[in-house]
Motif scaffolding. Structure first.
Motif, PDB file in Angstrom:
ATOM      1  N   GLU A  99     -29.696 -61.492  -1.463  1.00 36.58           N
ATOM      2  CA  GLU A  99     -29.304 -60.183  -1.117  1.00 36.58           C
ATOM      3  C   GLU A  99     -29.845 -59.864   0.505  1.00 36.58           C
ATOM      4  O   GLU A  99     -29.572 -58.966   0.963  1.00 36.58           O
ATOM      5  CB  GLU A  99     -30.182 -59.216  -1.864  1.00 36.58           C
ATOM      6  CG  GLU A  99     -29.526 -59.265  -3.185  1.00 36.58           C
ATOM      7  CD  GLU A  99     -28.079 -58.926  -3.408  1.00 36.58           C
ATOM      8  OE1 GLU A  99     -27.734 -58.091  -2.705  1.00 36.58           O
ATOM      9  OE2 GLU A  99     -27.585 -59.185  -4.538  1.00 36.58           O
TER      10      GLU A  99
ATOM     11  N   ALA B 204     -27.388 -58.378   3.327  1.00 31.93           N
ATOM     12  CA  ALA B 204     -27.217 -57.191   3.068  1.00 31.93           C
ATOM     13  C   ALA B 204     -28.173 -56.185   3.317  1.00 31.93           C
ATOM     14  O   ALA B 204     -28.148 -55.054   3.898  1.00 31.93           O
ATOM     15  CB  ALA B 204     -26.734 -56.706   1.237  1.00 31.93           C
TER      16      ALA B 204
ATOM     17  N   ALA C  37     -28.154 -50.758   7.539  1.00 35.55           N
ATOM     18  CA  ALA C  37     -28.125 -50.811   6.052  1.00 35.55           C
ATOM     19  C   ALA C  37     -29.427 -49.765   5.600  1.00 35.55           C
ATOM     20  O   ALA C  37     -29.084 -48.942   4.562  1.00 35.55           O
ATOM     21  CB  ALA C  37     -28.927 -52.210   5.755  1.00 35.55           C
TER      22      ALA C  37
ATOM     23  N   THR D 288     -27.480 -53.670  -4.882  1.00 36.50           N
ATOM     24  CA  THR D 288     -27.968 -53.634  -3.545  1.00 36.50           C
ATOM     25  C   THR D 288     -27.248 -52.585  -2.555  1.00 36.50           C
ATOM     26  O   THR D 288     -27.759 -51.558  -1.850  1.00 36.50           O
ATOM     27  CB  THR D 288     -28.183 -54.910  -2.907  1.00 36.50           C
ATOM     28  OG1 THR D 288     -29.149 -55.639  -3.581  1.00 36.50           O
ATOM     29  CG2 THR D 288     -28.905 -54.659  -1.625  1.00 36.50           C
ATOM     30  N   ARG D 289     -25.955 -52.710  -2.429  1.00 38.74           N
ATOM     31  CA  ARG D 289     -25.129 -52.010  -1.554  1.00 38.74           C
ATOM     32  C   ARG D 289     -25.179 -50.458  -1.857  1.00 38.74           C
ATOM     33  O   ARG D 289     -24.998 -49.448  -1.183  1.00 38.74           O
ATOM     34  CB  ARG D 289     -23.638 -52.612  -1.302  1.00 38.74           C
ATOM     35  CG  ARG D 289     -23.642 -53.958  -0.379  1.00 38.74           C
ATOM     36  CD  ARG D 289     -22.589 -54.428  -0.683  1.00 38.74           C
ATOM     37  NE  ARG D 289     -22.274 -55.762   0.349  1.00 38.74           N
ATOM     38  CZ  ARG D 289     -22.829 -56.815   0.024  1.00 38.74           C
ATOM     39  NH1 ARG D 289     -23.475 -57.114  -1.301  1.00 38.74           N
ATOM     40  NH2 ARG D 289     -22.753 -57.854   0.806  1.00 38.74           N
ATOM     41  N   GLU D 290     -24.823 -50.348  -3.216  1.00 39.07           N
ATOM     42  CA  GLU D 290     -25.067 -48.932  -3.778  1.00 39.07           C
ATOM     43  C   GLU D 290     -26.216 -48.305  -3.499  1.00 39.07           C
ATOM     44  O   GLU D 290     -26.359 -47.122  -3.238  1.00 39.07           O
ATOM     45  CB  GLU D 290     -24.756 -48.760  -5.212  1.00 39.07           C
ATOM     46  CG  GLU D 290     -23.318 -49.438  -5.831  1.00 39.07           C
ATOM     47  CD  GLU D 290     -23.109 -50.804  -5.825  1.00 39.07           C
ATOM     48  OE1 GLU D 290     -22.069 -51.332  -5.936  1.00 39.07           O
ATOM     49  OE2 GLU D 290     -23.958 -51.543  -5.408  1.00 39.07           O
TER      50      GLU D 290
END
Length: 265
Positions: free
Chosen positions: A174, A177, A183, A218-220
């Motif tokens: 991860e 990201a 981020a 992770t992205r959420e």
């Protein structure tokens, strides 16, 4: 009558013409040459096969190390100090330098030399263990040491004390990201492993601490955290403490540092 019968019983001998004899001799000579060449080729192939099967066991003279500096200098000095075959030295170098994931042996069959090409791990972050330098986190989740100056990383660091192989592999997976531009609401300064139950904590450059939990969604999580912090900062400035450990339940807990807890859904 007797004379004719006697002649008929005589053995008839066929004498080959000179041209036919020459042709036959040439054919036999060609087959003989082919046989000799075949035997030589077979012997050569057997020799090469034996040397290949022996792999790194064949003795060689000079060994040349190929690797980025300063690792090459250290590894070459180590190889020169060792006795044994090129294969022996390759195994010794891999054991000596944890930053090396593989050593490839290439032989010069005519000059009896060998080149050892060191495949270096890719470091994604500087690692610490209980606050002390512990080397680097590789892109495969391996934590390894390296000669001074081998890697120069200016990004976030990782506190790995207590983290198992699975947690480290997940962090490495991860990492792109987590460290992408924009981020987090502020630049990521460090990731710290807390425990198997609490997972990881992200420490941002503005003082914000984020209890990240397991490295899932992770992205959420990043998107929801940015929304929550932007909304909170529209009402109050300063650093915040966030808790994403119950993200799967739709909960994001956010509070200003040293202030009361508020819940954002």
């Amino acid at each position: 009558m007797n004379s004719f019968a006697s002649r008929s019983r005589r053995r008839v001998r066929v004498v080959a013409r000179p041209k036919d004899r020459i042709r036959r001799v040439r054919v036999l000579a060609v087959f003989a040459v082919i046989g000799v060449l075949g035997a030589v080729a077979f012997a050569a192939v057997r020799k090469l096969a034996a040397e290949f099967a022996a792999g790194r066991s064949a003795p060689y003279g000079a060994v040349v190390v190929e690797a980025p500096e300063p690792l090459r200098t250290f590894a070459q000095a180590e190889a020169d100090s060792l006795s044994g075959t090129a294969g022996d030295k390759a195994e010794a170098l891999k054991a000596k330098f944890p930053s090396v994931s593989e050593v490839r042996v290439r032989r010069n069959w005519t000059e009896k030399t060998a080149t050892l090409t060191l495949v270096v791990r890719r470091a994604v972050a500087a690692a610490t263990r209980s606050g002390k330098p512990a080397g680097f986190l590789g892109d495969d989740g391996t934590v390894f040491t390296a000669p001074k100056g081998a890697f120069v990383l200016a990004g976030p660091s990782v506190e790995v004390a207590g983290a198992g192989a699975g947690e480290l592999a997940a962090l490495a997976r991860e990492w792109p990201a987590l460290t992408a531009a924009g981020a987090f609401p502020a630049r990521l300064a460090a990731m710290t492993f807390l425990s198997r139950e609490d997972g990881w904590e992200a420490n941002l450059a503005d003082g914000t601490k984020v209890q990240w939990g397991r490295l899932e969604w992770t992205r959420e999580k990043l998107a929801r955290l940015s929304e929550a912090v932007a909304d909170a900062r529209s009402r109050e400035s300063g650093a915040f403490s966030a808790d994403l450990r119950w993200f799967e339940d739709g909960k994001v807990l956010l509070r200003p540092v040293a202030a009361r807890v508020g819940k954002l859904r």
